[in-house]
Design an enzyme around this catalytic site. Structure first.
Site, mmCIF file in Angstrom:
data_model
loop_
_atom_site.group_PDB
_atom_site.id
_atom_site.type_symbol
_atom_site.label_atom_id
_atom_site.label_comp_id
_atom_site.label_asym_id
_atom_site.label_seq_id
_atom_site.Cartn_x
_atom_site.Cartn_y
_atom_site.Cartn_z
ATOM 1 N N MET A 183 9.865 -7.637 3.617
ATOM 2 C CA MET A 183 11.077 -6.824 3.498
ATOM 3 C C MET A 183 12.211 -7.536 2.748
ATOM 4 O O MET A 183 13.380 -7.211 2.930
ATOM 5 C CB MET A 183 11.539 -6.364 4.889
ATOM 6 N N GLY A 223 2.278 -7.165 10.474
ATOM 7 C CA GLY A 223 1.153 -7.779 9.761
ATOM 8 C C GLY A 223 -0.183 -7.066 9.871
ATOM 9 O O GLY A 223 -1.226 -7.695 9.682
ATOM 10 N N SER A 224 -0.176 -5.749 10.128
ATOM 11 C CA SER A 224 -1.489 -5.078 10.222
ATOM 12 C C SER A 224 -2.188 -5.072 8.860
ATOM 13 O O SER A 224 -3.413 -5.169 8.785
ATOM 14 C CB SER A 224 -1.352 -3.656 10.771
ATOM 15 N N ASN A 225 -1.429 -4.977 7.774
ATOM 16 C CA ASN A 225 -2.050 -5.059 6.446
ATOM 17 C C ASN A 225 -2.590 -6.462 6.184
ATOM 18 O O ASN A 225 -3.650 -6.611 5.576
ATOM 19 C CB ASN A 225 -1.057 -4.647 5.350
ATOM 20 N N LYS A 241 18.398 -17.392 -1.024
ATOM 21 C CA LYS A 241 17.241 -16.884 -1.759
ATOM 22 C C LYS A 241 16.724 -17.875 -2.798
ATOM 23 O O LYS A 241 15.512 -18.096 -2.904
ATOM 24 C CB LYS A 241 17.607 -15.567 -2.444
ATOM 25 N N ASN A 272 2.515 -4.925 -4.434
ATOM 26 C CA ASN A 272 3.250 -4.503 -3.236
ATOM 27 C C ASN A 272 2.643 -3.200 -2.737
ATOM 28 O O ASN A 272 2.133 -2.405 -3.532
ATOM 29 C CB ASN A 272 4.725 -4.275 -3.584
ATOM 30 N N HIS A 282 3.729 0.211 -0.665
ATOM 31 C CA HIS A 282 4.946 0.925 -0.250
ATOM 32 C C HIS A 282 4.551 2.273 0.353
ATOM 33 O O HIS A 282 3.784 3.032 -0.256
ATOM 34 C CB HIS A 282 5.878 1.131 -1.451
HETATM 35 C C1 GAR Z 1 3.535 -0.869 5.706
HETATM 36 O O1 GAR Z 1 3.468 0.504 5.995
HETATM 37 C C2 GAR Z 1 4.039 -1.073 4.291
HETATM 38 O O2 GAR Z 1 3.677 -0.055 3.416
HETATM 39 C C3 GAR Z 1 5.525 -1.079 4.512
HETATM 40 O O3 GAR Z 1 5.724 -1.761 5.710
HETATM 41 C C4 GAR Z 1 4.586 -1.572 6.552
HETATM 42 C C5 GAR Z 1 4.140 -2.927 7.030
HETATM 43 O O4 GAR Z 1 3.231 -2.815 8.076
HETATM 44 N N1 GAR Z 1 6.195 -1.723 3.416
HETATM 45 C C6 GAR Z 1 7.432 -1.413 3.055
HETATM 46 O O5 GAR Z 1 8.104 -0.576 3.624
HETATM 47 C C7 GAR Z 1 7.952 -2.187 1.859
HETATM 48 N N2 GAR Z 1 9.057 -1.545 1.285
HETATM 49 P P1 GAR Z 1 2.387 -4.070 8.562
HETATM 50 O O6 GAR Z 1 3.383 -5.205 8.819
HETATM 51 O O7 GAR Z 1 1.714 -3.623 9.816
HETATM 52 O O8 GAR Z 1 1.421 -4.424 7.471
#
Ligand code: GAR
Length: 192
Positions: free
Chosen positions: A93, A18-20, A68, A110, A112
């Site tokens: 994910m 969850g850093s984003n 789902k 999203n 990526h």
């Molecule tokens: C991020 O780097 C994002 O781009 C990637 O997962 C990470 C999540 O980091 N997303 C994917 O791979 C989606 N296919 P976070 O949980 O620290 O935000």
């Protein structure tokens, strides 16, 4: 000039660290931010990122997405109730079905960790290194029914150095993403 009036009710979907999410919450608290995060959705009850929602008292919804259809229907119901007009997938994910995407009438973004359309799917950092790529990066795109394939909103790249490995790339790309995602949201909503 940015045209939106008031802040847009936004939901962030996460699966893990969850850093984003943490960064989007910080962004949403700024005056210039067009979004207000009013819901966090996860498929993983142990997602570390949930702590960021808890700390800020942002309501969250846990649906395991094992069934789902059931999970998506519950999520849609809540999203409609909360009048969510933007969904940001941030390390979520699970793949949303075309049924979900059709039912939800607003944008779904999203992020990526690759220079799409290259390296869709998982293990991007390992794959770019295996292929001796010179550059990698991250992309914010609109979600459609095909994996990592919707319209690209914004993309940034970095050069891969000789001593980079999947871990160092992950770290560098996360840092880049924390600027990229807010910038992409500003760009998307400026066109509304
Ligand atoms: C991020 O780097 C994002 O781009 C990637 O997962 C990470 C999540 O980091 N997303 C994917 O791979 C989606 N296919 P976070 O949980 O620290 O935000």
């Amino acid at each position: 000039m940015v045209k939106f009036v008031g802040k847009i009710n936004t939901a962030v979907f996460i699966s893990g660290r969850g850093s984003n999410l943490k960064n989007l919450i910080k962004f949403s608290e700024k005056k210039i931010s067009p979004i207000k995060i009013i819901l966090v959705v996860t498929n993983n009850k142990n997602a570390k990122g949930l702590n960021f929602a808890k700390n800020k008292k942002i309501p969250f919804l846990i649906n395991n997405f094992k069934n789902k259809t059931l999970s998506e229907n519950k999520t849609i119901k809540r999203i409609k109730k909360n009048k969510i007009e933007l969904i940001c997938l941030a390390g979520f994910m699970k793949i949303l079905t075309s049924n979900f995407i059709k039912k939800y009438k607003h944008p779904i973004l999203n992020i990526h960790p690759s220079l799409l359309p290259k390296y869709k799917g998982l293990n991007t950092h390992q794959r770019v290194i295996n292929n001796n790529e010179q550059f990698t990066g991250s992309t914010v795109h609109l979600v459609n029914s095909k994996l990592d394939s919707g319209k690209i909103i914004l993309q940034r790249k970095i050069k891969i150095l000789k001593n980079d490995n999947p871990k160092t790339l992950e770290k560098k790309i996360l840092k880049l993403e924390h600027k990229l995602y807010p910038d992409a949201i500003l760009k998307l909503l400026a066109n509304f």
